[in-house]
Design an enzyme around this catalytic site. Structure first.
Site, PDB file in Angstrom:
ATOM      1  N   GLY C  53      34.198  44.427  37.871  1.00  0.00           N
ATOM      2  CA  GLY C  53      33.269  45.542  37.852  1.00  0.00           C
ATOM      3  C   GLY C  53      32.350  45.432  36.662  1.00  0.00           C
ATOM      4  N   HIS C  56      31.744  46.687  31.551  1.00  0.00           N
ATOM      5  CA  HIS C  56      32.635  46.138  30.526  1.00  0.00           C
ATOM      6  C   HIS C  56      31.894  45.196  29.585  1.00  0.00           C
ATOM      7  CE1 HIS C  56      35.660  47.703  33.147  1.00  0.00           C
ATOM      8  NE2 HIS C  56      35.461  46.803  34.076  1.00  0.00           N
ATOM      9  N   LYS C 104      41.197  39.467  36.766  1.00  0.00           N
ATOM     10  CA  LYS C 104      41.969  40.521  36.099  1.00  0.00           C
ATOM     11  C   LYS C 104      42.802  41.252  37.147  1.00  0.00           C
ATOM     12  CE  LYS C 104      38.417  42.646  34.151  1.00  0.00           C
ATOM     13  NZ  LYS C 104      37.408  41.948  34.975  1.00  0.00           N
ATOM     14  N   ASP C 109      40.116  43.566  42.505  1.00  0.00           N
ATOM     15  CA  ASP C 109      39.713  42.246  42.034  1.00  0.00           C
ATOM     16  C   ASP C 109      40.553  41.163  42.698  1.00  0.00           C
ATOM     17  OD1 ASP C 109      38.970  44.283  39.963  1.00  0.00           O
ATOM     18  OD2 ASP C 109      38.013  42.536  39.057  1.00  0.00           O
ATOM     19  N   HIS C 219      38.471  51.216  32.698  1.00  0.00           N
ATOM     20  CA  HIS C 219      37.642  51.780  33.763  1.00  0.00           C
ATOM     21  C   HIS C 219      37.422  53.268  33.584  1.00  0.00           C
ATOM     22  CE1 HIS C 219      39.205  48.025  35.396  1.00  0.00           C
ATOM     23  NE2 HIS C 219      38.037  47.949  35.984  1.00  0.00           N
TER      24      HIS C 219
END
Ligand SMILES: Nc1ncnc2c1ncn2[C@@H]1O[C@H](COP(=O)(O)OP(=O)(O)O)[C@@H](O)[C@H]1O
Ligand SMILES: Nc1ncnc2c1ncn2[C@@H]1O[C@H](COP(=O)(O)OP(=O)(O)O)[C@@H](O)[C@H]1O
Ligand SMILES: [Mg+2]
Ligand SMILES: [Mg+2]
Ligand SMILES: [Mg+2]
Ligand SMILES: [Mg+2]
Lengths: 333, 211, 333, 211
Positions: C53, C56, C104, C109, C219
Site C-alpha cells: 500500500g 509508507h 510484507k 499483500d 496502516h
C-alpha cells in the site's frame, strides 16, 4: 502535549546523546551542546560553524561532516545558541586558515554570533568571517526592520560552502560562496498546523480546520497571512510565484529546487508538492538542474512545507555534486 | 551619600526581577506566542534562574563586578534576542555604576541610561519599533526627569516604573519593525510586545526593591 | 482533513509524478504505478520487486536503485497493489536470473503477490521466488491466524538483499538473505496520534490527549492496547523489551538498531528515542553494530515511532555497508 | 428450464451489488476503521465502479465470460484482501455456472458453493475467524437447504440473505483470527466485520435482483 520526550527541559541534551550514539563520525560536546566532525580540526581547511535554535532537525547537527559543516551549535528550542557555544566551536574547529560563521538572519542569532566573533577576536588569533542568510520572501525587506528571515537557502549554502572549503578555497572565497547562494536563493513557507515548544506545552498558535498560514518561518510562529485551506496546486503557486518574481528567476535559469517538509508532513505529500512546483517552473522555462525533497529544515512537528529556489552557476552545481557525508545529506562517499 | 543604594539593595533588585519573571513567565511566553516564537518567558526564566543561582553564596566587591556577573550569566544562558540585549544592558549598567559598592540616585540614573544605550547599540531599535526599548526608554527618561527635579528616589523609581508600564501598553498598537514580530507585518498590530513587558517588570522590581 | 494534496483520488499518481521528476535515476510507469531503476533490467543480476500500500513513504519507491530494489509497486493508500502491477514489474526487471518478491505479511499483500507469481509462472518463463516478512512482535504468532505483520525489518531486508543481488548471488541465496534477516529481525511500534486516509477524510481512530497506542502496525490502525501517555524512556522499554525477549537477543549479539518515525514525529524526538533504545541495549550487553534513525516506513502523518532490531552476522554487516544509491538510503556511491 | 436465471438477471444482481456498495461505502470504511485500516468501503467501491464500467455496453456470451470479466476486474482494481477474495469468488462462481447464458436455481446454488470454496482456498478462513466467510458460508448453506427442500428461488434467496445477515451480526462478538483485525487480538471483539458486512450486501442484492 504529545511528544516522545522525557522532561521538556532535557529534550536537547538527550537528543544530542542520541545523535552521538547513532553517528560514530560525529563527536558531541555535551557541556557546550556543540556537534563536531569527529576528525575536527581539519588542518589547512577553512572550518564552517553554524547553529541556531533547536527544533529544526536535521539542521544544523545533521549537516556536520566531511563536505559540509565542521560544527553546529544547538540552542534551546527555537532560541539562538549563546556566544559561549560559538566561541568554543570556533576554537575547536580552526584548522589554521580561518572559520566561517553561517548565520540565519534572526535578531537573536545575529547578535549572539556577533558577540562570539567579538570574543574570538579578543581571545584568539582565529580569523573569523560571518555571512548572514536572509532568503525568506514572505518578509518585506527593508533597511528599517530586522529584514528577511534565513530559512531553506541555509541548507544549500552549507552544502556548497562545505564543498568549497573541502577544495581548499580560502576563507574569503568560501564566504563568497555563501553570499552567492544567499544572493541567488529565495524561499517561502506555509503551515497546515502549529507546533508545540516542549517547555511551553501548548501550540504556539491555533488554526481552524479549514485554515492555513502562508509565509511562516521555522519557529512555529504564525505567518504573513491566514487563508482558507487550498489544494496543493494553489499552495504551490502561493509559494513559488512570489519566489520567482522576487529575484527574479528568468526563462533559461538553472536552479536547485528544494521542497522542504516542516516536520509533520509526510514524504508522499512533499513529492506531490514537488510535482506542482516543478510544473510551475517548467511552465516558466526555468531548468531544475538539481532537486531536494524532504524534511531538512523543520519546525518541530509542524505540518506544512517550504519551497526554496537557488539560481546556480556551473561552479555551484559542481559544489552541490561534490561528495558529502553527513547524517542528513550523503552522496559520493 | 545619605540616600545611596547599597550593593545588597542592588542585589535585592535583581532578585526581585527574577521573582517577577518567574511569576510572569507564562504570560511572557503567551505574549511571544502571538507575535514571536513562544519562548520569551522560558528564555528570561532560564536566564534569571541562572543569575540567582550565580548570586547565591557569592560576595561581590563592587557594583561593576556584580553586574558583570549578571550580564555575563544572561549572555551565556539565555540566547535568542533577549540574552544579548539584557546581558548588554546589565554589563553596561555595571560598568557605569563603577567600582564602588554603592551608587547614589544620580549615578543609578546614569547607569540606567548607559544600559539603555547598550541595548540600542546591540539591537539598533528605535522608538516605536515595538521592542523592549519602548518600555525602557520612557522609564529612563522619567527617572532622569524625576531625579533632576529633585524627587526622592522612591518617587523617581515609581515614576519610572509607571512610565515603563505606559510604554509597554503603548506597544500594543505598534507595527513591529524589529525582532521576530516584524515578520508578521500588519498582523503584529494589536499585540503587546513581550520584551517591553519584561522590561516593565525590571522597572517595577526597582521600584519595589530600591524605593 | 489537512493535507497538501489536490483530489484525494489523485494522491498516489501525483506523488509518483513528483518522485519521477525529483529522481532522474528512477523511471515510473504511471499506468501500472510501478517505480523502476531507470537502468532495469540489469542483465545477470537477480531482480528485487517489492511493493505494498502507499502511505509508507519512502518505503518502497524510495528504496529503488542500485544496491536495493529494482521495482516497487505502489498500491492505493494502505491497500496492497494488484497482481497486474507485480506481474508487470516482474516482467520488466527480470535480468535472466530470476526475480525475488519481498512481501510484507498482510493478507492482502500475500494473496496479491501469490496471484502475481501464479500469473508469472503461467505467462512467462521468469523464475520467481517470494519471501514474506513477519517481524512485528506486537502480534501473537500462531498457525491459526494471519500471523505477524511485516514492518520495519522490511527496510533492512531490502537493503541486504539488494546488496547480495548486486554481488551476483543466485536467486535462492538472495531469498535466503531475506529469510535470515526476517528470522533475526523483530519490531514493535507505537502511535501518539492516528492518521487520515485521504479518501476516508477523517482519522482512522480517535485518541485522547493523554493516551497512546502500543503495538500498532503501519496502516493507521489501532494497536494492541491503549495506555496512558508515558515518558520516552518508558515508551522505549515498552517497545524494546518485547523485542529483545522474543528472538531472544542475548548478551554479546551484534545488531542493527533502527528507530523509525511514523511520519509525523520530528527527528529530534527520534534521536531522543534512539538514545533510550541504545541505553537499554547497552544495559543488556547487546552491541549495536549499525544504526538507522529516521522516517523510513511510515503511516502517513501518524505521530509515533517503531523500533526494529536485527541480529547480524559479519556477512550481513558487509551487505549493510555495501554501496546503495536510492532516494532514501544512500552511501558508498 | 422454466425458472432459470438469465444472464441479464445475473448482470442485474452484480449491478445491484455495486449500487449497495456505493450506498454503504462509508459504513464499510467506518467498520474497517475500528478493526482494520479504514479502506474496505473505498476498496469495494473502487472495484465495483470498475466492474460496472466494464459491464457497460459490453455483451457477454456466457455466464463464465461475464463472471470472468467481473472477477478479473476486481482482482485488477481492488488490491488489499478483498480484491483477491471477491475476485476469486466471482471467477469460481462463473466457472461453475458454465458456458450457458442462464443457470437454474440448483446450478446457481452450486456456483455459489464453488465461489465460497474459492474464498476458502485463497484466504484459508474457517468458521468463526471473523471474516466474510462467516456471512457467506451460512448464506450458501441456507440456499442449498432451501433449494434441496423445494423452495422457490425467491424464498431461497431471501433465506440466504437473512442467513448472511445473521452471520454478519454474529461476527461482532468474535475474536478475529484472520485479516487485519487479527492484529488487534482481544480488541477485535465487539466490532462487526467489514467483509462480512459487504458479503451480506452481496446476498441481499441477489435476493432483490434475482428473487
Ligand atoms: N533589535 C531589538 N532591539 C531591542 N529589543 C529587541 C530587538 N529585537 C527583539 N527585541 C526584544 O526581544 C523580545 C523577544 O525576546 P525573546 O523571545 O526572548 O527572543 P527571540 O525573539 O530570539 O525568541 C521582543 O519582544 C523584543 O522586545
Ligand atoms: N483470510 C481471509 N479470508 C476471508 N476473508 C478475509 C480474510 N482476510 C480478510 N478478510 C476479509 O477482508 C476484509 C477486509 O477487506 P479490506 O479492508 O478491503 O482489505 P485489507 O484488510 O487489505 O485492507 C475483512 O473484513 C474480512 O472480512
Ligand atoms: Mg526564540
Ligand atoms: Mg521569542
Ligand atoms: Mg487495506
Ligand atoms: Mg481494510
Amino acid at each position: 502535549m504529545k511528544k516522545l520526550i522525557n522532561d521538556p527541559g532535557d529534550v536537547i541534551g538527550e537528543a544530542l546523546l542520541g545523535i552521538e550514539a547513532a553517528h560514530p563520525d560525529l563527536a558531541v560536546d555535551h557541556t557546550t551542546k556543540v556537534v563536531y566532525r569527529a576528525d575536527a580540526p581539519v588542518s589547512g581547511k577553512v572550518a564552517l560553524v553554524s547553529g541556531g535554535g533547536s527544533g529544526h532537525e536535521p539542521l544544523h547537527g545533521g549537516f556536520v561532516g566531511p563536505g559540509m559543516l565542521d560544527a553546529a551549535c544547538a540552542g534551546e528550542i527555537f532560541t539562538s545558541p549563546v556566544p559561549d557555544q560559538m566561541l568554543a566551536a570556533t576554537k575547536a574547529v580552526d584548522g589554521g586558515v580561518g572559520v566561517l560563521h553561517i548565520v540565519k538572519n534572526y535578531t537573536g542569532d545575529v547578535m549572539n554570533f556577533e558577540m562570539a566573533a567579538d570574543l574570538a577576536a579578543a581571545e584568539t588569533g582565529v580569523d573569523v568571517a560571518s555571512v548572514v542568510i536572509d532568503d525568506d520572501v514572505a518578509v518585506q525587506d527593508s533597511l528599517f526592520t530586522a529584514g528577511r528571515r534565513g530559512v531553506g537557502t541555509t541548507v544549500i549554502a552549507e552544502k556548497l560552502a562545505g564543498a568549497a572549503a573541502e577544495q581548499g578555497r580560502p576563507l574569503s572565497d568560501v564566504a563568497d560562496v555563501v553570499k552567492a547562494v544567499n544572493a541567488n536563493g529565495r524561499s517561502m513557507g506555509m503551515a497546515l498546523t502549529s507546533c508545540t515548544v516542549p517547555a511551553a506545552g501548548q501550540p504556539t498558535f491555533e488554526l481552524g480546520d479549514d485554515e492555513m498560514e502562508i509565509g511562516i518561518g521555522i519557529h512555529g510562529e504564525p505567518g504573513r497571512k491566514r487563508v482558507p485551506l487550498a489544494a496543493a496546486r494553489e499552495v504551490a503557486a502561493m509559494l513559488v510565484e512570489p519566489i520567482l518574481e522576487d529575484l527574479p528567476f528568468n526563462r533559461g535559469d538553472a536552479v536547485i529546487a528544494f521542497v522542504n517538509g516542516m516536520g509533520g508532513t509526510p514524504l508522499i505529500e512533499l513529492y506531490l508538492m514537488y510535482n506542482e512546483v516543478a510544473r510551475i517552473m517548467n511552465g516558466r522555462g526555468i531548468e531544475i538542474a538539481r532537486s531536494l525533497v524532504g524534511p531538512y529544515i523543520t519546525s518541530l512537528e509542524m505540518a506544512g512545507c517550504s519551497v526554496t529556489v537557488v539560481k546556480v552557476s556551473d561552479d555551484m552545481l559542481d559544489l552541490w555534486d561534490a561528495p558529502v557525508n553527513t547524517p542528513a545529506l550523503r552522496w559520493g562517499v | 551619600m545619605s540616600n545611596a543604594i547599597t550593593l545588597s539593595a542592588l542585589t535585592a533588585w535583581v532578585r526581585e526581577f527574577g521573582a517577577l519573571i518567574d511569576t510572569h513567565k507564562d504570560e511572557l511566553t503567551q505574549l511571544d506566542s502571538a507575535i514571536g516564537d513562544a519562548d520569551h518567558g522560558i528564555n528570561m526564566d532560564r536566564g534569571m534562574a541562572a543569575v540567582l543561582a550565580a548570586l547565591d553564596g557569592e560576595e561581590f566587591p563592587s557594583n561593576a563586578a556584580l553586574f558583570k556577573k549578571i550580564g555575563m550569566t544572561l549572555v551565556s544562558s539565555v540566547g535568542g534576542a533577549s540574552g544579548p540585549l539584557y546581558g548588554t544592558f546589565f554589563l553596561r549598567f555595571g560598568a557605569a555604576c563603577g567600582d564602588a559598592a554603592e551608587v547614589d540616585p544620580e549615578g543609578f540614573a546614569k547607569a540606567m541610561r548607559a544600559g539603555l544605550d547598550g541595548v540600542v547599540a546591540r539591537g539598533k531599535a528605535e522608538a516605536g519599533d515595538k521592542t523592549m526599548y519602548d518600555a525602557l526608554a520612557p522609564a529612563v527618561d522619567a527617572l532622569d526627569d524625576a531625579i533632576a527635579s529633585g524627587s526622592e528616589l522612591r518617587a523617581a523609581l515609581r515614576a519610572a516604573a509607571g512610565a515603563a508600564e505606559s510604554g509597554r501598553d503603548a506597544t500594543t498598537p505598534m507595527l513591529a519593525r524589529k525582532g521576530r514580530a516584524s515578520y508578521l507585518g500588519e498582523r503584529s498590530v494589536g499585540h503587546q510586545d513581550p520584551g517591553a513587558t519584561s522590561a516593565a517588570l525590571l522597572m517595577r522590581a526597582a521600584a519595589s526593591a530600591l524605593g
